[in-house]
Design a protein around this motif. Sequence first.
Motif, PDB file in Angstrom:
ATOM      1  N   GLY A  89       0.838  -1.193   0.000  1.00 18.36           N
ATOM      2  CA  GLY A  89       0.000   0.000   0.000  1.00 18.36           C
ATOM      3  C   GLY A  89       0.874   1.244   0.000  1.00 18.36           C
ATOM      4  N   TYR A  90       0.658   2.114  -0.950  1.00 14.26           N
ATOM      5  CA  TYR A  90       1.438   3.349  -1.024  1.00 14.26           C
ATOM      6  C   TYR A  90       0.559   4.519  -0.624  1.00 14.26           C
ATOM      7  CZ  TYR A  90       4.879   0.573  -3.483  1.00 14.26           C
ATOM      8  OH  TYR A  90       5.803  -0.383  -3.808  1.00 14.26           O
ATOM      9  N   THR A  91       1.144   5.441   0.102  1.00 14.42           N
ATOM     10  CA  THR A  91       0.420   6.639   0.495  1.00 14.42           C
ATOM     11  C   THR A  91       0.718   7.745  -0.503  1.00 14.42           C
ATOM     12  OG1 THR A  91       2.251   7.344   1.901  1.00 14.42           O
ATOM     13  CG2 THR A  91       0.513   6.056   2.952  1.00 14.42           C
ATOM     14  N   PRO A  92      -0.197   8.695  -0.642  1.00 12.57           N
ATOM     15  CA  PRO A  92       0.092   9.825  -1.533  1.00 12.57           C
ATOM     16  C   PRO A  92       1.362  10.539  -1.064  1.00 12.57           C
ATOM     17  CG  PRO A  92      -2.209   9.832  -0.854  1.00 12.57           C
ATOM     18  CD  PRO A  92      -1.510   8.784  -0.040  1.00 12.57           C
ATOM     19  N   ASP A  93       2.123  11.003  -2.032  1.00 12.07           N
ATOM     20  CA  ASP A  93       3.398  11.651  -1.711  1.00 12.07           C
ATOM     21  C   ASP A  93       3.200  12.962  -0.967  1.00 12.07           C
ATOM     22  OD1 ASP A  93       4.898   9.671  -2.845  1.00 12.07           O
ATOM     23  OD2 ASP A  93       5.206  10.712  -4.749  1.00 12.07           O
ATOM     24  N   ARG A  94       4.053  13.179   0.004  1.00 12.28           N
ATOM     25  CA  ARG A  94       4.232  14.449   0.666  1.00 12.28           C
ATOM     26  C   ARG A  94       5.736  14.656   0.707  1.00 12.28           C
ATOM     27  NH1 ARG A  94      -0.003  14.017   5.687  1.00 12.28           N
ATOM     28  NH2 ARG A  94      -1.853  14.379   4.431  1.00 12.28           N
ATOM     29  N   ASP A  95       6.231  15.447  -0.192  1.00 10.57           N
ATOM     30  CA  ASP A  95       7.661  15.575  -0.373  1.00 10.57           C
ATOM     31  C   ASP A  95       8.067  17.030  -0.191  1.00 10.57           C
ATOM     32  OD1 ASP A  95      10.304  15.632  -1.289  1.00 10.57           O
ATOM     33  OD2 ASP A  95       9.916  14.100  -2.812  1.00 10.57           O
TER      34      ASP A  95
END
Length: 196
Positions: A89-95
């Motif tokens: 499961g990948y979370t939306p990016d916060r970069d």
Amino acid sequence: MTLRNALLALLSSGPMTGYDVAKRFASSVGFLWHASNSQIYPELRKLESEGLLDTQEIPWGTKGVTKTEYSITDLGMEEIRKWQQEPMGYTPDRDPARLKAAYMEMGNPQSAEANLRDHIAHFEDQRLRAEAEINRIDSGTSPNLTRRLEKVQDSDREATIAFKRFAYEGRVDQAEAEIRWAKRGLKLLEELYGEK
């Protein structure tokens, strides 16, 4: 991966007090999944209430004080196996680094350079920490791996060691990629604004 999976995986190597969980988490799993003590302790209690962990009071010190020791249940082990079967499961990016880089022209070259140098320093530290864990794995001095290997069948020892090493090699690769990216940013600043 969630905190619950990280804690169950850590406790699968053997019983630990909450203090020991927090300490070992910070020195191993914490390289891969960050959590503060204020997140760890409530999650341990939640896992116990769900029947995934058992607890027992054990003596601590000489004044009759006790500490809670957690151990994984069969249901907890089944939860880890189930988690391993689920797709990643990948979370939306916060970069924050890339977001800031996208608007560096709105600041000044000095602050941009400082941010990029901080990024490099952060990931150099991350790389060193991951390399230190790889060295502990290779030398047989990783406390968590040592505990885990005591419970693993001989036929699974090689895979257990190899997958732990593989995870930390990924952290080294990631850190090196971040360092290269930030160094390219420093070069770009020089091209756009000249040497300071």
